[in-house]
Design a protein around this motif. Structure first.
Motif, short mmCIF file in Angstrom:
data_model
loop_
_atom_site.label_atom_id
_atom_site.label_comp_id
_atom_site.label_asym_id
_atom_site.label_seq_id
_atom_site.Cartn_x
_atom_site.Cartn_y
_atom_site.Cartn_z
N UNK A 1 3.39 -4.39 -3.81
CA UNK A 1 2.38 -3.60 -4.51
C UNK A 1 1.04 -4.32 -4.41
N UNK A 2 0.32 -4.05 -3.31
CA UNK A 2 -0.94 -4.75 -3.07
C UNK A 2 -2.01 -4.34 -4.07
N UNK B 1 8.25 -7.91 7.72
CA UNK B 1 7.81 -8.17 6.34
C UNK B 1 7.14 -6.96 5.74
N UNK B 2 7.29 -6.80 4.44
CA UNK B 2 6.68 -5.73 3.64
C UNK B 2 7.42 -4.40 3.78
N UNK B 3 8.33 -4.25 4.77
CA UNK B 3 8.96 -2.96 5.00
C UNK B 3 10.47 -2.95 4.74
N UNK B 4 11.11 -4.11 4.68
CA UNK B 4 12.55 -4.13 4.47
C UNK B 4 12.89 -3.77 3.02
N UNK C 1 -6.31 -10.07 12.23
CA UNK C 1 -4.90 -9.78 11.96
C UNK C 1 -4.62 -9.79 10.46
N UNK C 2 -5.27 -10.69 9.74
CA UNK C 2 -5.13 -10.73 8.28
C UNK C 2 -5.69 -9.45 7.68
N UNK C 3 -6.87 -9.04 8.15
CA UNK C 3 -7.50 -7.81 7.66
C UNK C 3 -6.61 -6.60 7.95
N UNK C 4 -6.03 -6.56 9.15
CA UNK C 4 -5.13 -5.45 9.51
C UNK C 4 -3.93 -5.40 8.58
N UNK C 5 -3.32 -6.56 8.32
CA UNK C 5 -2.14 -6.62 7.45
C UNK C 5 -2.44 -6.06 6.07
N UNK C 6 -3.55 -6.49 5.48
CA UNK C 6 -3.92 -6.03 4.14
C UNK C 6 -4.27 -4.55 4.14
N UNK C 7 -4.90 -4.09 5.21
CA UNK C 7 -5.24 -2.67 5.32
C UNK C 7 -3.97 -1.82 5.42
N UNK C 8 -3.01 -2.28 6.20
CA UNK C 8 -1.75 -1.55 6.37
C UNK C 8 -1.05 -1.35 5.02
N UNK C 9 -1.13 -2.37 4.17
CA UNK C 9 -0.46 -2.30 2.87
C UNK C 9 -1.15 -1.31 1.94
N UNK C 10 -2.38 -0.93 2.26
CA UNK C 10 -3.10 0.07 1.47
C UNK C 10 -2.93 1.48 2.02
#
Length: 559
Positions: free
Chosen positions: A153-154, A70-73, A135-144
């Motif tokens: 577009x976070x 998710x987020x990369x395809x 894991x939620x925090x990591x996901x949101x951080x990765x998107x930044x």
């Protein structure tokens, strides 16, 4: 025009090519938001291949590309592949309203800026490892991360400190606060009605996807694209390029192990999907609706069929940045002067309607009260063109400032029914119409460069009523129409600045009226699709927001 998941419905990828029916055949078409259902009448007619499947469900998919994260395809079909494996905190129900998945509940502060998600207890990824707020925090951080260049577009959620992290001015994001393993608090800097879904998306494992994470370096994730690990109802088994994606039930899924053990997304050519369904190769398939297809499906006896509206609409871009289209009277004339009803009749043969509002008819925001329907009116079109200074020349083509009114129209198919109808209609009002056929990527490139007059497109799946109208904002980088209207800019922003659906309804109705009076594009159609499910499959309920993914855990096979 965004690359997004296709709701696993091949009707979104395939236009009807059935011949127009003749004679007094009764149509089974449906109108508006009605869903027409036809129940299986003869399960004994099930193909032997389908009968032989006791613990396996097969659905068709067009062309996955192998990026199963998710987020990369970049390929929307890869989005379909990821859905069974990656669960979000929040999803949409069949009405388009928010519903908790991994999040048991959430709180929003009085100022609508802080979201507190309460995760369900005991969540696990498919490998048995715990899923927590980290894991939620990591996901949101990765998107930044500054190296992230995917479709999400976070920044639209405006998490406090997100911009500073992306620019390397901070080592963490101030607005993301893990309270405990089941609670995360996220503070934003502006109200946005879409923030809940942006913040509550699919969750990635920090232990798996973050073990090699270094700020500004995300290439390591490419090795994990073909080895997905999530917390959805199914877990990945294997992918055979050009053939299938195979899954098995996730015993660690929060809602319990799915009823059907095995799942396959079979790679198909949509032109053969009806044949594959007939022979039992598929348990589910979607089609563009027409009388021939619906009657053929009904005649099988073993199919449960749904015929209903699709959550998108078709339209024609108008290049507002070109001088001949700057006057709203000209754009109004192009709508009045085009027989849109005839286009819809030819294209959908009773399974479509003329669109007058830029949102699908299944949306909670849809409202056409007080909207000008722009019914086909040659004389009105001529009157508006005269008013805008376009006078008929000696050869019958209108002219202004020494230039003839010639429209170059971009489309992807030579069989586009708009071509002959628009050619005749626009000639009648003094406009020369010249079609140009090109592939999808070339068309998109010309749209992005504003190198076109008119261009035919369809929206992607509409999750929020803001989705199809945001691009009409003056400063939106995706404003392919080159449209600018301060009142529209204000209403688009107002529509996002409250979480109250009733208030948003009123705002969007005002927006639709303004876009109706000063149109940026030519709205063309709403359409219907037909979805067929093998009669032995129980619990599958396709909807306009999640396709079949939401009901996958509940599928069972009648013995």
């Amino acid at each position: 025009m965004i690359l997004s998941a296709c709701a696993l419905d091949s009707s979104s990828q395939k236009e009807s090519s059935a011949p127009e029916k003749k004679g007094n055949t009764e149509s089974t078409s449906v109108k508006s938001t009605e869903v027409k259902e036809y129940k299986a009448t003869n399960l004994a007619a099930l193909p032997e291949k389908a009968k032989a499947r006791k613990d396996l469900f097969i659905a068709g998919i067009s062309a996955p590309g192998g990026v199963f994260l998710p987020y990369f395809y970049e390929n929307g079909w890869d989005g379909n592949v990821t859905d069974p494996m990656f669960a979000p905190l929040v999803n949409l129900d069949k009405e388009g309203k928010s519903v908790g998945i991994l999040a048991e509940k959430w709180d929003v502060s009085d100022d609508q800026l802080t979201y507190t998600f309460h995760l369900r207890k005991g969540l696990k990824f498919s490998d048995g490892s715990p899923l927590t707020a980290d894991d939620v925090a990591f996901t949101l951080t990765l998107l930044h991360d500054p190296a992230y260049a995917g479709y999400q577009d976070i920044s639209l959620a405006a998490i406090k400190g997100g911009k500073e992290y992306k620019e390397g001015k901070a080592t963490s994001i101030e607005g993301i606060k893990v309270i405990d393993k089941e609670t995360i608090e996220i503070t934003t800097e502006k109200v946005n009605a879409k923030s809940l879904l942006l913040l509550g998306g699919q969750v990635l494992s920090k232990a798996y996807y973050g073990k090699d994470y270094q700020y500004g370096k995300l290439d390591y994730l490419k090795e994990l694209y073909p080895k997905p690990l999530g917390a959805g109802p199914y877990k990945f088994v294997k992918y055979v390029a050009g053939q299938e994606v195979r899954y098995e039930a996730n015993e660690n899924y929060y809602a319990g192990k799915p009823k059907t053990k095995n799942l396959i997304f079979k790679v198909i050519d949509t032109s053969t999907s009806l044949q594959l369904f007939e022979t039992g190769e598929l348990d589910y398939a979607g089609f563009s609706a027409d009388d021939d297809t619906v009657e053929q499906l009904k005649s099988l006896g073993f199919a449960n069929i749904q015929v209903g509206p699709v959550n998108d609409f078709g339209f024609i871009y108008v290049n507002n940045s070109r001088p001949q289209f700057k006057d709203k009277e000209v754009r109004q004339a192009l709508i009045y002067g085009l027989d849109r009803q005839k286009i819809v009749d030819v294209k959908f043969k009773g399974y479509g309607e003329v669109a007058n509002v830029p949102v699908s008819k299944v949306s909670w925001a849809y409202d056409d009260e007080g909207i000008n329907k722009y019914e086909f009116n040659v004389e009105k079109a001529k009157e508006l063109l005269d008013k805008a200074g376009w006078k008929v020349g000696k050869d019958g083509i209108r002219e202004k400032d020494g230039k003839q009114f010639v429209i170059r129209y971009l489309t992807r198919t030579a069989e586009d029914p708009i071509i002959p109808i628009a050619k005749e209609n626009y000639q009648d009002i003094g406009i020369k119409f010249e079609p140009e056929i090109m592939d999808f990527n070339a068309l998109v490139a010309k749209l992005n460069d504003k190198d076109y007059d008119l261009a035919a497109v369809s929206t992607s799946q509409i999750l929020d009523p803001s989705d199809p109208v945001e691009e009409f904002a003056t400063n939106n980088p995706n404003n392919a129409a080159g449209y600018s209207n301060p009142k529209v800019d204000e209403l688009i922003q107002k529509g996002l600045n409250t979480l109250d659906i009733e208030k948003r309804k009123g705002i969007y109705h005002d927006l639709y009226k303004e876009l109706n009076d000063n149109p940026p594009v030519i709205l063309i159609h709403y359409r219907q699709s037909a979805k067929a499910v093998s009669g032995q499959i129980q619990g599958l309920n396709p909807d306009n927001y999640t396709g079949i993914s939401a009901s996958l855990p509940n599928i069972s096979i009648k013995k």
